[in-house]
Design a protein around this motif. Structure first.
Motif, PDB file in Angstrom:
ATOM      1  N   UNK A 285       0.934  -1.227  -0.111  1.00 59.47           N
ATOM      2  CA  UNK A 285       0.151  -0.015   0.051  1.00 59.47           C
ATOM      3  C   UNK A 285       0.855   1.379   0.002  1.00 59.47           C
ATOM      4  N   UNK A 286       0.378   2.427  -0.278  1.00 56.38           N
ATOM      5  CA  UNK A 286       1.162   3.502  -0.772  1.00 56.38           C
ATOM      6  C   UNK A 286       1.906   4.117   0.447  1.00 56.38           C
ATOM      7  N   UNK A 287       1.197   3.863   1.772  1.00 53.63           N
ATOM      8  CA  UNK A 287       1.923   4.449   3.030  1.00 53.63           C
ATOM      9  C   UNK A 287       3.050   3.559   3.463  1.00 53.63           C
ATOM     10  N   UNK A 288       2.862   2.311   3.192  1.00 52.70           N
ATOM     11  CA  UNK A 288       3.728   1.382   3.621  1.00 52.70           C
ATOM     12  C   UNK A 288       4.920   1.321   2.488  1.00 52.70           C
ATOM     13  N   UNK A 289       4.553   1.802   1.317  1.00 49.53           N
ATOM     14  CA  UNK A 289       5.557   1.743   0.370  1.00 49.53           C
ATOM     15  C   UNK A 289       6.580   2.688   0.558  1.00 49.53           C
ATOM     16  N   UNK A 290       5.834   4.071   0.945  1.00 49.44           N
ATOM     17  CA  UNK A 290       6.832   5.069   1.275  1.00 49.44           C
ATOM     18  C   UNK A 290       7.723   4.943   2.472  1.00 49.44           C
ATOM     19  N   UNK A 291       7.193   4.402   3.588  1.00 52.29           N
ATOM     20  CA  UNK A 291       7.791   4.042   4.999  1.00 52.29           C
ATOM     21  C   UNK A 291       8.901   3.333   4.403  1.00 52.29           C
ATOM     22  N   UNK A 292       8.733   2.190   3.838  1.00 51.12           N
ATOM     23  CA  UNK A 292       9.805   1.181   3.548  1.00 51.12           C
ATOM     24  C   UNK A 292      10.795   1.734   2.611  1.00 51.12           C
ATOM     25  N   UNK A 293      10.601   2.626   1.743  1.00 48.79           N
ATOM     26  CA  UNK A 293      11.457   3.330   0.787  1.00 48.79           C
ATOM     27  C   UNK A 293      12.426   4.036   1.614  1.00 48.79           C
ATOM     28  N   UNK A 294      11.725   5.035   2.611  1.00 44.31           N
ATOM     29  CA  UNK A 294      12.816   5.815   3.404  1.00 44.31           C
ATOM     30  C   UNK A 294      13.436   5.181   4.425  1.00 44.31           C
ATOM     31  N   UNK A 295      12.925   3.949   4.920  1.00 41.19           N
ATOM     32  CA  UNK A 295      13.784   3.375   5.932  1.00 41.19           C
ATOM     33  C   UNK A 295      14.802   2.737   5.137  1.00 41.19           C
ATOM     34  N   UNK A 296      14.864   2.239   4.070  1.00 42.37           N
ATOM     35  CA  UNK A 296      15.873   1.832   3.202  1.00 42.37           C
ATOM     36  C   UNK A 296      17.176   2.624   3.208  1.00 42.37           C
ATOM     37  N   UNK A 297      16.473   3.904   2.592  1.00 39.64           N
ATOM     38  CA  UNK A 297      17.353   4.936   2.252  1.00 39.64           C
ATOM     39  C   UNK A 297      18.181   5.137   3.401  1.00 39.64           C
ATOM     40  N   UNK A 298      17.538   5.379   4.580  1.00 43.86           N
ATOM     41  CA  UNK A 298      17.984   5.679   5.909  1.00 43.86           C
ATOM     42  C   UNK A 298      19.138   4.687   6.270  1.00 43.86           C
ATOM     43  N   UNK A 299      18.651   3.314   6.181  1.00 42.82           N
ATOM     44  CA  UNK A 299      19.837   2.350   6.391  1.00 42.82           C
ATOM     45  C   UNK A 299      20.970   2.473   5.550  1.00 42.82           C
ATOM     46  N   UNK A 300      20.894   2.682   4.113  1.00 45.93           N
ATOM     47  CA  UNK A 300      21.898   2.852   3.189  1.00 45.93           C
ATOM     48  C   UNK A 300      22.967   4.083   3.845  1.00 45.93           C
ATOM     49  N   UNK A 301      22.151   5.202   3.931  1.00 54.88           N
ATOM     50  CA  UNK A 301      22.902   6.393   4.542  1.00 54.88           C
ATOM     51  C   UNK A 301      23.592   6.240   5.770  1.00 54.88           C
ATOM     52  N   UNK A 302      23.180   5.335   6.641  1.00 55.09           N
ATOM     53  CA  UNK A 302      23.718   5.121   8.014  1.00 55.09           C
ATOM     54  C   UNK A 302      24.943   4.349   7.711  1.00 55.09           C
ATOM     55  N   UNK A 303      24.884   3.467   6.902  1.00 54.64           N
ATOM     56  CA  UNK A 303      26.126   2.469   6.578  1.00 54.64           C
ATOM     57  C   UNK A 303      27.413   3.242   6.159  1.00 54.64           C
ATOM     58  N   UNK A 304      27.262   4.509   5.468  1.00 52.11           N
ATOM     59  CA  UNK A 304      28.129   5.248   5.002  1.00 52.11           C
ATOM     60  C   UNK A 304      28.568   6.402   5.937  1.00 52.11           C
TER      61      UNK A 304
ATOM     62  N   UNK B 217       0.009  13.701  -0.453  1.00 48.15           N
ATOM     63  CA  UNK B 217      -0.830  13.237   0.631  1.00 48.15           C
ATOM     64  C   UNK B 217      -0.218  12.120   1.452  1.00 48.15           C
ATOM     65  N   UNK B 218       0.401  11.162   1.046  1.00 48.89           N
ATOM     66  CA  UNK B 218       1.158   9.950   1.896  1.00 48.89           C
ATOM     67  C   UNK B 218       2.096  10.585   2.783  1.00 48.89           C
ATOM     68  N   UNK B 219       2.935  11.557   2.124  1.00 52.71           N
ATOM     69  CA  UNK B 219       3.754  12.246   3.267  1.00 52.71           C
ATOM     70  C   UNK B 219       3.011  12.961   4.198  1.00 52.71           C
ATOM     71  N   UNK B 220       2.050  13.685   4.119  1.00 57.81           N
ATOM     72  CA  UNK B 220       1.304  14.488   4.912  1.00 57.81           C
ATOM     73  C   UNK B 220       0.599  13.565   6.007  1.00 57.81           C
ATOM     74  N   UNK B 221      -0.007  12.303   5.545  1.00 59.57           N
ATOM     75  CA  UNK B 221      -0.489  11.412   6.624  1.00 59.57           C
ATOM     76  C   UNK B 221       0.555  10.778   7.443  1.00 59.57           C
ATOM     77  N   UNK B 222       1.645  10.632   6.935  1.00 63.72           N
ATOM     78  CA  UNK B 222       2.942   9.865   7.763  1.00 63.72           C
ATOM     79  C   UNK B 222       3.347  11.167   8.629  1.00 63.72           C
ATOM     80  N   UNK B 223       3.411  12.294   8.423  1.00 60.33           N
ATOM     81  CA  UNK B 223       3.625  13.421   9.012  1.00 60.33           C
ATOM     82  C   UNK B 223       2.747  13.452  10.367  1.00 60.33           C
ATOM     83  N   UNK B 224       1.246  13.389  10.053  1.00 60.76           N
ATOM     84  CA  UNK B 224       0.518  13.701  10.922  1.00 60.76           C
ATOM     85  C   UNK B 224       0.236  12.598  11.793  1.00 60.76           C
ATOM     86  N   UNK B 225       0.764  11.522  11.488  1.00 57.46           N
ATOM     87  CA  UNK B 225       0.878  10.322  12.272  1.00 57.46           C
ATOM     88  C   UNK B 225       2.027  10.214  13.286  1.00 57.46           C
TER      89      UNK B 225
END
Length: 244
Positions: free
Chosen positions: A150-169, A199-207
């Motif tokens: 689903x869109x919110x899970x898709x966005x969350x997964x993507x941001x977590x993945x990039x965050x993990x990649x950035x943390x590694x370096x 809309x998805x980013x707004x919902x994640x922010x408001x949550x």
């Protein structure tokens, strides 16, 4: 040698193998041909042949496929420490394009130099193969995300993945990371419209889960975001060196 020990690529590869002094010297030689490119001009074009590979030292890049109707699908984003065009060196023709999102600094690696380095240092070759395999695993996750999440899970997964990649370096942590992506980039990568991305980013922010504002992703409740995305970072394989 101090610089190469702190380079993003070295930080990443050492999640797989503890590099020796000789391997670090070989890696340092691969960084000698430094080049810079400006944002918005393709570094490599889809269908281009006889290309060098590049090690991204600074900045962000997107890899994408252009469709006959002019639309594009972003396949992945490259961050410092990533190889660009490694597959096109071995296959001789690039099957997708690379566009700098920001001004970038790269090390240009000619095919002969790369193959010589891999022949001389099998453990370094194994580490680079690990990095390429990890990139393939991420593309599989992206395919699953676009097709099934689903869109919110898709966005969350993507941001977590990039965050993990950035943390590694060394460029992020569980609090967040600097991110130059626009909503249009996110739309092209996640199979959403830019309006839906907003809309998805707004919902994640408001949550209270994550905020993406002024070029920075800030995790509000990291653990709940992981639960929402069902994010299991095992496919990133960055828990520690496998080879000593």
């Amino acid at each position: 040698m101090a610089d190469i020990k702190e380079s993003p690529l070295t930080r990443k590869l050492q999640a797989f193998v503890a590099l020796s002094e000789e391997e670090l010297r070989v890696l340092e030689r691969l960084h000698l041909r430094r080049r810079s490119f400006t944002a918005g001009r393709d570094l490599v074009h889809q269908g281009q042949s006889d290309q060098a590979a590049y090690i991204l030292a600074d900045g962000w890049v997107c890899s994408y496929k252009l469709q006959p109707n002019g639309t594009r699908q972003i396949v992945d984003f490259q961050i410092p420490g990533d190889f660009l065009g490694l597959r096109s060196v071995l296959l001789r023709t690039s099957d997708h394009s690379f566009e700098p999102i920001t001004d970038i600094l790269v090390a240009e690696v000619l095919a002969d130099d790369l193959l010589e380095a891999l022949e001389r240092t099998p453990r370094l070759a194994s580490a680079i193969l690990w990095a390429a395999s990890r990139d393939e695993a991420m593309v599989v996750e992206h395919l699953v995300g676009v097709a099934r999440r689903a869109a919110e899970a898709r966005m969350a997964h993507f941001l977590l993945e990039v965050g993990a990649r950035m943390t590694l370096v060394g460029l992020g942590d569980k609090g967040g990371f600097a991110c130059p992506l626009t909503q249009y980039h996110l739309a092209d990568a996640l199979g959403l419209s830019s309006v839906h991305v907003n809309r998805v980013l707004r919902r994640l922010r408001e949550s209270g889960l994550v905020t993406f504002r002024d070029g920075r992703v800030t995790f509000g409740d990291y653990d709940k975001l992981v639960d929402l995305a069902e994010f299991d970072p095992a496919y990133l394989d960055q828990t520690g060196p496998l080879l000593k």
